[in-house]
Structure formats: C-alpha cells, structure tokens
Design a protein around this motif. Sequence first.
Motif, short mmCIF file in Angstrom:
data_model
loop_
_atom_site.label_atom_id
_atom_site.label_comp_id
_atom_site.label_asym_id
_atom_site.label_seq_id
_atom_site.Cartn_x
_atom_site.Cartn_y
_atom_site.Cartn_z
N THR A 93 61.00 -19.74 17.75
CA THR A 93 61.14 -21.19 17.84
C THR A 93 61.65 -21.82 16.54
O THR A 93 61.95 -23.00 16.52
CB THR A 93 59.80 -21.84 18.21
N GLU B 246 67.24 -22.72 15.97
CA GLU B 246 67.90 -23.49 17.02
C GLU B 246 69.08 -22.68 17.57
O GLU B 246 69.93 -22.20 16.83
CB GLU B 246 68.40 -24.81 16.44
N LEU C 229 65.04 -24.11 11.73
CA LEU C 229 64.21 -25.31 11.91
C LEU C 229 62.97 -25.25 11.03
O LEU C 229 62.11 -26.12 11.10
CB LEU C 229 63.79 -25.43 13.38
#
Length: 381
Positions: free
Chosen positions: A187, A190, A214
């Motif tokens: 996660t 991106e 991120l």
Amino acid sequence: MTEHRLSGVVGVVLAGGQARRMGGGDKSLLEINGVPLISRSIERLGQSLDQVIINANGDPDRFAAQNRPVAADSADGIEAFAGPLAGVLAGMEWAIANVPNARFVLTAAADTPFFPANLPQKLLARSSDNDSIVMAKSNGRIHPVFGLWPVALAGALRAFLIAGDTRKVLAFVDQHALITVDFDIPTHLEGIADPFFNINTPDDLETARNARSLRPKIFGVTGWKNTGKTTLVASLVKHFTAQGKRVSTLKHSHHAFEIDREGTDSWQHREAGAAQVLIAADTRWALMSETGDEETPDFANLVEKLSPCDLVLVEGFKAEDFPKIETISGEATPIHANNNTVVATASKASSAHVALPHFDLDDIDGIARFIEQHLSGESDV
C-alpha cells in the motif's frame, strides 16, 4: 523481526530469461530512476545475505558492474534455456561448490523491482527442514521463482531436468514438501498492486517507472548496544521539531515490553485478555495490541500505522530497506561492514578509517543536514 545476517543461505538473482515480450535483450539491465533492475534485486537480497550471485547465460562481462559471481545454466544433459528451474539448479550447484555451509539457495527474479526486502527472513523463518521448499505468495497466488530451495535437492532437480518431461517449476515442487508464506499488498506504492509485480512488457516497465512512493521520508539510526543510538534519535527529534517539522519515531525492541504500569485500569484490561486496549486522555492517546500467536507486523505495516508526518526516525530494524547512520564505539565489527543501507557513521572518537561520511556524535546540526540532503536526493521507488 530478525536483524542479523542469515548464514547458510546463498541468494540467486535469476536473470536468464529471453525477454521475448520486451523485444529480446537483457531485461535485467533496464533502468528505473537510473538503477538497473538487477541492481535492485541484488541490493534487496544483499541486505541480509552475505553471498548473492547472478544466474544468467551468455557473456558474463555484461554484468561486470554488479561485481557478483555469474553462474550459467548447466548444459550437461539439460536442454538450453530450460527455464527458471535450470537457474535454481545452477545456483544450488554453485553454492555446493563455493559455500561449504550452504543449506539453501534463495531465488528472486531480476525483473521484479519491488519485492519485499524481508523476503529472506520470512521464508527462512518458515523453513522446517532441509527437504521443504518455501515459496512466496501474495493475492492468493504462489510466486515460484521467489523460493527457498534446500541444496540437498540438487540431485533430484538435475534428474528432473534431464528427464525433460516438463519445465514447469511447480511440477517439480509437487514432488516435494511445499510451504507458502503470504506477503501483504504494498500500500506504500501508488500504481503497484502486488509486491511481486514483474516487468514483462514495455507497458509494465512504464508502470514501474511511474510508481510513486506514498511513504513518509524514513531515516534510521542503527548500531550495537550502548553506542548512543537513543540519545542521537532524541537529539534529532528536538532539532527537526524546532524547525517546525512533524517527526515520528519507530523503535525495534528485542524483548517483550510494557508501556503501562501493573495495576492500572488498562493493564487489567490486557491481563483479562483484551486483544487491543485504547486509552485516551486530553493530551494523548495510545493503542496497545497483543499479537499472541500471530506474526508480528512487518516494517511496512508498522510505518502505515503512523499518522502523516514529515519524517520518521527509526531506531533499529537493521535489515530493512531505508538509509541509516550507524553509531559506533569499541572494537565490535561495525554493522556497515556487511550492510549497504548504512550511509554514514557517528561516534565520540575520530574514525578516519571509515570510508563512509563520518560525524562527531554531538554534531547534531551536521548529522541533521546530512539526513536532509540524503533524503532530498532519494528516488520515490
């Protein structure tokens, strides 16, 4: 999380594919932000493995810049370009010939630039014996080229390839015990939906080049016990917060720890068996989670639990993939001797013999300036 270097394991970066969907050539030498794909794979494995080699066919000199041994597929009774299994066998036979204590080879593909840096630790932690093969898994799918292979299976693998009935990796694996290890979706990147995203086409390469981190900026302080790590972290926090930056810290502990006193209400809740206890007051709140028999969250998941900030200062986590300054003292072998994520050192005494940038441990301004300059030059991926 294991923070020492793993013995008895040889890393093998598989770079022997013919790259037909990329138009041929050496896919592993394609670059993301100026760094060849194969360099990324070698660096990730090299953070925790003392020996990493390349499996590739053809002229080995094209990999001279990697400064690693190159083991070609064996042609002895095996057809040419027999696929990943031939690379696994080449790694096994190289390890047997060159590393007397080798029990396993750990394979990783050169065209998979974002695979987890803790791959060796997680696979080895699940290995039960010298006969089981351990493979990575994500999104419900096994990744056959990311595996921990006992070198004791070299004879069986050679016989399988000579028979030539199939080249499929899992056809060989089905003849032996298999353990799979799940890895989380990344996660923090991106555009990348799987940690084992691999580059097969020009579009895949473009996706990888456009991937954007991120994560907050992360910098670590590492070192052996009683070398001044915690004092340096605290001083850096004061320095950066005085500049108006929002700073969070993350610390690794080798032992169980308590953050509330025996007899308090929250302590009683945990003792009674609560999986999580959240305590809140006007000026702060804290969430305590009991892992029990569950696996400790990996570093990426721990970072994601932090609120948005300008900088995360990390104490410990030697094997994780982020830049660090090492505090050194005494005669112990320095961590940076075997860990290329250490980019600078600091100590109370002069260390002219250290090849890395070196700072006095009290030079907080200089260390902070170095951290800012280093992070400003980092690529997103």
